[in-house]
Write an enzyme that holds these catalytic residues in place. Structure first.
Site, PDB file in Angstrom:
ATOM      1  NE  ARG A 234     -10.595 -49.996 -51.442  1.00  0.00           N
ATOM      2  CZ  ARG A 234     -11.858 -49.394 -51.084  1.00  0.00           C
ATOM      3  NH1 ARG A 234     -11.786 -48.268 -50.161  1.00  0.00           N
ATOM      4  NH2 ARG A 234     -12.938 -49.762 -51.671  1.00  0.00           N
ATOM      5  CD  GLU A 263      -9.145 -51.959 -44.179  1.00  0.00           C
ATOM      6  OE1 GLU A 263     -10.013 -52.408 -44.591  1.00  0.00           O
ATOM      7  OE2 GLU A 263      -8.668 -50.857 -44.622  1.00  0.00           O
ATOM      8  CG  HIS A 282     -12.019 -48.952 -44.566  1.00  0.00           C
ATOM      9  ND1 HIS A 282     -11.232 -49.854 -45.325  1.00  0.00           N
ATOM     10  CD2 HIS A 282     -12.798 -48.205 -45.399  1.00  0.00           C
ATOM     11  CE1 HIS A 282     -11.279 -49.560 -46.694  1.00  0.00           C
ATOM     12  NE2 HIS A 282     -12.475 -48.670 -46.594  1.00  0.00           N
TER      13      HIS A 282
END
Length: 325
Positions: A234, A263, A282
């Site tokens: 994370r 993000e 990601h």
């Protein structure tokens, strides 16, 4: 007569087809995937839902308290830091996740980032593309056999990463207060020793208040000169501005990041302009196989809850359901 249920997926980015929905056979289910880019849309779409499937959308307390009929909130993936679990528990709502579908992919991605950074692959690629050749003679490149690979966290992903790192020849150390043992050949150490010894420091912990910015300026300063930071967990685990400073100053050799505090990554992020960082969107979780497992596991837990059964992957133990009139 079988009850009718409304199941809402708050993203259209997860491709759910007829074969996925056979898990609801025997139930009268109306499944709807909605594009919910903002809180207003989430509130409207989920107000009367019996079950909610979440990708990256935020579910704080006031959104959860808007749910009139929900029995479960299911996260497509491992992390559930976008869901207020305590609020869901108070409302009698199960929160479930998919803890084991993509740990192999994430471990491979962590290793790939570590190797790409330490072997300077982006720089070599840029040199070939711009000049037709590139010098391989650069300081700071070392073989795994003389380096220490450190892992913060020894859950499924950390464990798998440790095994692969060992196979590549790294000395592997790890810190996880909950771990009583690690894979064969992996030494458990304290946090400070992990930071001080690691040539590659790879993060494999959830984002909690206790782990937010766990890699801050002070920790970065204690990392070995010329070391590498890898984050496939994370973004909130790392102070990104402090990391950029450490890279610009040359204290760190590089970094490989698959997760960011915001993000998509902001246009003005200092990380964007640094050649010593590899940035991926990601994507560590992804393979065709892992996404098939994520969908099937998530939907299967939704079906269990709607049938009055306990889910297989709960992250809470809710109070008895309290319906809102």
């Amino acid at each position: 007569m079988t009850a009718s249920f409304r199941v809402v997926q708050t993203s259209t980015r997860v491709p759910v087809g007829p074969s996925d929905l056979t898990v609801f056979d025997g139930l009268d289910v109306d499944f709807e995937a909605v594009h919910a880019p903002d809180e207003r849309t989430v509130l409207e779409a989920t107000r009367d839902a019996d079950a909610v499937l979440v990708l990256v959308e935020d579910f704080p307390r006031h959104v959860i308290e808007n749910l009139r009929a929900a029995r479960s909130i299911t996260r497509y993936g491992i992390g559930y830091d976008t869901i207020d679990v305590a609020a869901a528990t108070d409302r009698g709502i199960w929160v479930t996740n998919v803890p084991d579908a993509n740990h192999r992919e994430v471990a491979v991605h962590a290793i790939a980032l570590a190797l790409a950074v330490t072997r300077r692959l982006p720089a070599l690629d840029r040199g070939i593309r711009s000049e037709g050749w590139a010098s391989a003679l650069a300081p700071g490149v070392h073989r795994p056999d003389v380096q220490t690979f450190g892992l913060l966290g020894l859950g499924r992903t950390g464990w798998r990463t440790a095994e692969v790192a060992r196979a590549l020849g790294y000395t592997v150390v790890a810190h996880d207060p909950a771990a009583v043992a690690g894979p064969d050949g992996v030494e458990l150490v304290g946090f400070d020793e992990l930071v001080a010894r690691s040539d590659v420091l790879s993060l494999h912990v959830p984002l909690l208040e206790s782990t937010r910015n766990i890699v801050d300026a002070a920790v970065l300063a204690r990392m070995r000169p010329g070391s590498v930071l890898v984050n496939v967990s994370r973004g909130g685990l790392v102070d990104e501005h402090a990391l950029a400073d450490a890279l610009v100053e040359g204290h760190l050799f590089g970094a490989g990041l698959d997760a960011f505090a915001c993000e998509p990554l902001e246009a003005d992020s200092p990380l964007r302009g640094l050649d010593s960082v590899i940035l991926t969107p990601h994507a560590a979780h992804w393979s065709e196989e892992s996404w098939a497992e994520v969908r099937s596991s998530a939907l299967a837990d939704v079906a269990r809850v709607l049938r009055g059964e306990e889910p297989r992957s709960p992250v809470n133990r809710p109070q008895p359901l309290r319906r809102v009139p």
